[in-house]
Design a protein around this motif. Sequence first.
Motif, PDB file in Angstrom:
ATOM      1  N   LEU A 100       0.826  -1.208   0.000  1.00 29.23           N
ATOM      2  CA  LEU A 100       0.000   0.000   0.000  1.00 29.23           C
ATOM      3  C   LEU A 100       0.865   1.265   0.000  1.00 29.23           C
ATOM      4  O   LEU A 100       0.552   2.238  -0.686  1.00 29.23           O
ATOM      5  N   ASN A 101       1.939   1.271   0.763  1.00 31.08           N
ATOM      6  CA  ASN A 101       2.846   2.431   0.776  1.00 31.08           C
ATOM      7  C   ASN A 101       3.471   2.657  -0.600  1.00 31.08           C
ATOM      8  O   ASN A 101       3.581   3.795  -1.072  1.00 31.08           O
ATOM      9  N   LYS A 102       3.872   1.564  -1.237  1.00 29.49           N
ATOM     10  CA  LYS A 102       4.464   1.678  -2.565  1.00 29.49           C
ATOM     11  C   LYS A 102       3.429   2.196  -3.568  1.00 29.49           C
ATOM     12  O   LYS A 102       3.727   3.046  -4.416  1.00 29.49           O
ATOM     13  N   ALA A 103       2.195   1.704  -3.440  1.00 33.42           N
ATOM     14  CA  ALA A 103       1.138   2.155  -4.356  1.00 33.42           C
ATOM     15  C   ALA A 103       0.831   3.643  -4.151  1.00 33.42           C
ATOM     16  O   ALA A 103       0.635   4.387  -5.119  1.00 33.42           O
ATOM     17  N   ARG A 104       0.806   4.091  -2.869  1.00 32.63           N
ATOM     18  CA  ARG A 104       0.584   5.526  -2.594  1.00 32.63           C
ATOM     19  C   ARG A 104       1.703   6.374  -3.174  1.00 32.63           C
ATOM     20  O   ARG A 104       1.468   7.437  -3.761  1.00 32.63           O
ATOM     21  N   HIS A 105       2.937   5.921  -3.019  1.00 33.21           N
ATOM     22  CA  HIS A 105       4.075   6.673  -3.542  1.00 33.21           C
ATOM     23  C   HIS A 105       4.019   6.741  -5.079  1.00 33.21           C
ATOM     24  O   HIS A 105       4.259   7.808  -5.667  1.00 33.21           O
ATOM     25  N   GLU A 106       3.710   5.626  -5.715  1.00 33.60           N
ATOM     26  CA  GLU A 106       3.607   5.632  -7.173  1.00 33.60           C
ATOM     27  C   GLU A 106       2.468   6.527  -7.650  1.00 33.60           C
ATOM     28  O   GLU A 106       2.582   7.206  -8.673  1.00 33.60           O
ATOM     29  N   MET A 107       1.363   6.543  -6.898  1.00 37.89           N
ATOM     30  CA  MET A 107       0.249   7.413  -7.262  1.00 37.89           C
ATOM     31  C   MET A 107       0.653   8.884  -7.119  1.00 37.89           C
ATOM     32  O   MET A 107       0.279   9.733  -7.948  1.00 37.89           O
ATOM     33  N   TYR A 108       1.423   9.206  -6.078  1.00 38.08           N
ATOM     34  CA  TYR A 108       1.927  10.566  -5.892  1.00 38.08           C
ATOM     35  C   TYR A 108       2.797  10.979  -7.074  1.00 38.08           C
ATOM     36  O   TYR A 108       2.652  12.079  -7.619  1.00 38.08           O
ATOM     37  N   LEU A 109       3.715  10.090  -7.467  1.00 34.50           N
ATOM     38  CA  LEU A 109       4.581  10.397  -8.610  1.00 34.50           C
ATOM     39  C   LEU A 109       3.770  10.559  -9.896  1.00 34.50           C
ATOM     40  O   LEU A 109       4.046  11.443 -10.711  1.00 34.50           O
ATOM     41  N   HIS A 110       2.758   9.698 -10.080  1.00 31.85           N
ATOM     42  CA  HIS A 110       1.902   9.781 -11.270  1.00 31.85           C
ATOM     43  C   HIS A 110       1.144  11.102 -11.309  1.00 31.85           C
ATOM     44  O   HIS A 110       1.103  11.778 -12.351  1.00 31.85           O
ATOM     45  N   ASN A 111       0.549  11.497 -10.181  1.00 34.24           N
ATOM     46  CA  ASN A 111      -0.204  12.761 -10.131  1.00 34.24           C
ATOM     47  C   ASN A 111       0.712  13.962 -10.362  1.00 34.24           C
ATOM     48  O   ASN A 111       0.333  14.922 -11.038  1.00 34.24           O
ATOM     49  N   ARG A 112       1.908  13.921  -9.782  1.00 34.31           N
ATOM     50  CA  ARG A 112       2.852  15.021  -9.988  1.00 34.31           C
ATOM     51  C   ARG A 112       3.244  15.114 -11.464  1.00 34.31           C
ATOM     52  O   ARG A 112       3.302  16.206 -12.039  1.00 34.31           O
ATOM     53  N   HIS A 113       3.488  13.964 -12.102  1.00 38.08           N
ATOM     54  CA  HIS A 113       3.847  13.952 -13.517  1.00 38.08           C
ATOM     55  C   HIS A 113       2.706  14.502 -14.373  1.00 38.08           C
ATOM     56  O   HIS A 113       2.928  15.316 -15.285  1.00 38.08           O
ATOM     57  N   LYS A 114       1.463  14.088 -14.077  1.00 33.54           N
ATOM     58  CA  LYS A 114       0.314  14.561 -14.847  1.00 33.54           C
ATOM     59  C   LYS A 114       0.119  16.071 -14.673  1.00 33.54           C
ATOM     60  O   LYS A 114      -0.230  16.771 -15.624  1.00 33.54           O
ATOM     61  N   SER A 115       0.323  16.577 -13.454  1.00 31.03           N
ATOM     62  CA  SER A 115       0.158  18.024 -13.254  1.00 31.03           C
ATOM     63  C   SER A 115       1.229  18.800 -13.998  1.00 31.03           C
ATOM     64  O   SER A 115       0.953  19.858 -14.573  1.00 31.03           O
ATOM     65  N   LEU A 116       2.470  18.272 -14.023  1.00 29.45           N
ATOM     66  CA  LEU A 116       3.534  18.949 -14.773  1.00 29.45           C
ATOM     67  C   LEU A 116       3.251  18.924 -16.272  1.00 29.45           C
ATOM     68  O   LEU A 116       3.525  19.905 -16.982  1.00 29.45           O
ATOM     69  N   VAL A 117       2.681  17.844 -16.766  1.00 30.11           N
ATOM     70  CA  VAL A 117       2.306  17.757 -18.185  1.00 30.11           C
ATOM     71  C   VAL A 117       1.202  18.776 -18.487  1.00 30.11           C
ATOM     72  O   VAL A 117       1.233  19.453 -19.527  1.00 30.11           O
ATOM     73  N   GLY A 118       0.241  18.908 -17.583  1.00 27.66           N
ATOM     74  CA  GLY A 118      -0.838  19.888 -17.772  1.00 27.66           C
ATOM     75  C   GLY A 118      -0.317  21.312 -17.781  1.00 27.66           C
ATOM     76  O   GLY A 118      -0.727  22.139 -18.600  1.00 27.66           O
ATOM     77  N   VAL A 119       0.606  21.623 -16.872  1.00 28.11           N
ATOM     78  CA  VAL A 119       1.195  22.964 -16.822  1.00 28.11           C
ATOM     79  C   VAL A 119       1.977  23.240 -18.100  1.00 28.11           C
ATOM     80  O   VAL A 119       1.905  24.337 -18.672  1.00 28.11           O
ATOM     81  N   ALA A 120       2.715  22.240 -18.585  1.00 30.65           N
ATOM     82  CA  ALA A 120       3.473  22.420 -19.826  1.00 30.65           C
ATOM     83  C   ALA A 120       2.537  22.639 -21.014  1.00 30.65           C
ATOM     84  O   ALA A 120       2.815  23.471 -21.890  1.00 30.65           O
TER      85      ALA A 120
END
Length: 102
Positions: free
Chosen positions: A11-31
Amino acid sequence: MQQGHPRHKQLNKARHEMYLHNRHKSLVGVAAISNLFSSLGESIKTAHQKIQKAFGVINEQMSAPKNEPDISPIIYPDVELNITPLVDYDGVAIKRLTTNCF
């Protein structure tokens, strides 16, 4: 000592991967938004330059020297100016400029 349940690690690994995924998607949206505004800025800039160039051509045509006669006020020495008041229907005086030429 017990290390912890394997499900907690998963579960911790899944939360961390979800955090990285959301951060990547937000950076793509900003770009994407940044690219949109930069392309809009470039298109507005080119449109402004074309309009300015077109008006520059018009201004050059309008500012071309024209052969017009010199128009100066004509002064007649024998003209007498009389201002005669007129009255409209409400009784308000209206001034009218009349000329008497000799």
